[in-house]
Design an enzyme around this catalytic site. Structure first.
Site, PDB file in Angstrom:
ATOM      1  N   ASP A  86       0.831  -1.206   0.000  1.00  0.00           N
ATOM      2  CA  ASP A  86       0.000   0.000   0.000  1.00  0.00           C
ATOM      3  C   ASP A  86       0.869   1.263   0.000  1.00  0.00           C
ATOM      4  OD1 ASP A  86      -2.265   1.564   0.217  1.00  0.00           O
ATOM      5  OD2 ASP A  86      -2.466   1.298   2.387  1.00  0.00           O
ATOM      6  N   GLY A 222      -8.859   6.498   1.928  1.00  0.00           N
ATOM      7  CA  GLY A 222      -9.479   7.379   2.897  1.00  0.00           C
ATOM      8  C   GLY A 222     -10.933   6.965   3.028  1.00  0.00           C
ATOM      9  N   THR A 245      -7.329   3.967   9.280  1.00  0.00           N
ATOM     10  CA  THR A 245      -7.396   4.788  10.487  1.00  0.00           C
ATOM     11  C   THR A 245      -8.420   4.248  11.491  1.00  0.00           C
ATOM     12  OG1 THR A 245      -6.952   6.633   9.006  1.00  0.00           O
ATOM     13  CG2 THR A 245      -7.501   7.182  11.277  1.00  0.00           C
TER      14      THR A 245
HETATM   15 ZN   LIG Z   1      -4.421   5.014   0.965  1.00  0.00          ZN
END
Ligand SMILES: [Zn+2]
Length: 294
Positions: A86, A222, A245
């Site tokens: 990634d 995201g 996240t």
């Molecule tokens: Zn990313």
């Protein structure tokens, strides 16, 4: 079909996802608890899944060790789990992942000028094609066009430069010049989450425009955004959605809460299990949304 196992290739799953108008979940990990959390959720739901390592996460796990770990889960549990490099920021870093046996790689030159991004992306694609031919693998290469910030963290504000949406004509040009398999555009999304809990809204029309301009599936980074946007984004052309996240936050919150309640526990496999279960719950929730499982 995969040459080394009886499973479908990641490319076949991506094609299938587009046909079924669902998306494959991509989740990052940086320890065993995280990897097992993702694998358990995918196994329970019976859906394919991609696990990803940023350059930093890859350093923590070990490049060859990551390949071995994912392979043992894929073969031993008999589940379609694939390993992705990634956001790798150089040809050398992408090459290391390809050489080690990753199923997919992302060359991220989004912060560079267009021509420089094209040149290195093309180098990565050419190398992946060469190794695929020589080793009878089918390595997927994703490229990035449009800046969406870097790092899966809690932020005070939207990263600078994110407001610029990827133009469909640029996307078309980029894919034509690089021959990449997948494209991650900037469509209102950004890496990380805002501290004030405001979630990014996606520009669905732009996703549609880009998807119809290029002959390659799109990837959404995201992914910690509004749930309602996901279904529309998938219908518009998104085939893979990245989450990191939210997993980090769930893991850390569960760990903190467990340690508050059990301050004398010094067995990592015990407090780690609690955090792993918290991550699994988030992965399960996301996989249900992405795969439209009710
Ligand atoms: Zn990313």
């Amino acid at each position: 079909m995969c040459y080394t196992c009886s499973m479908k290739t990641l490319r076949e799953y991506i094609v299938e996802a587009r046909a079924k108008k669902v998306a494959i979940g991509h989740f990052n990990f940086s320890n065993l608890e995280g990897l097992y959390a993702i694998a358990r959720a995918a196994r329970t739901l019976g859906v394919p899944v991609i696990v990803g390592l940023s350059e930093g996460e890859q350093e923590a796990i070990g490049t060859h060790q990551a390949v071995a770990l994912v392979k043992t889960i894929r073969d031993g549990w008999d589940i379609p789990i694939y390993l992705n490099a990634d956001h790798h920021y150089s040809f050398g870093s992408v090459k290391d992942a390809i050489d080690a046996g990753f199923d997919a790689v992302i060359y991220d030159g989004a912060a560079y000028p267009f021509q420089e991004n094209v040149a290195v992306a093309k180098q990565c694609v050419d190398y992946a094609r060469k190794v695929s031919r020589e080793t009878r693998r089918d390595i997927i290469v994703e490229v990035e066009l449009g800046y969406i910030g870097e790092g899966s963290k809690i932020r005070d504000e939207i990263p600078e430069g994110v407001a610029v949406i990827t133009k469909a004509s640029d996307a078309e040009d980029f894919i034509e010049k690089t021959g990449a398999d997948m494209l991650a555009p900037a469509v209102g999304n950004f890496h990380g989450m805002l501290r004030n809990a405001t979630k990014p809204r996606l520009n669905i029309d732009c996703i549609k425009e880009i998807a119809s301009a290029i002959n390659a599936p799109l990837v959404l980074h995201g992914g910690s955004g509004e749930d309602a946007d996901f279904a529309a984004a998938i219908d518009a052309g998104i085939a893979i959605i990245h989450i990191n996240t939210e997993l980090r936050r769930a893991y850390t919150a569960a760990l903190k809460s467990y340690m508050d309640k059990n301050p004398d526990d010094i067995a990592p496999y015990k407090y780690g299990t609690n955090a792993s279960l918290a991550m699994e719950a988030v992965v399960t929730e996301k996989l249900k949304i992405f795969n439209k499982i009710t």
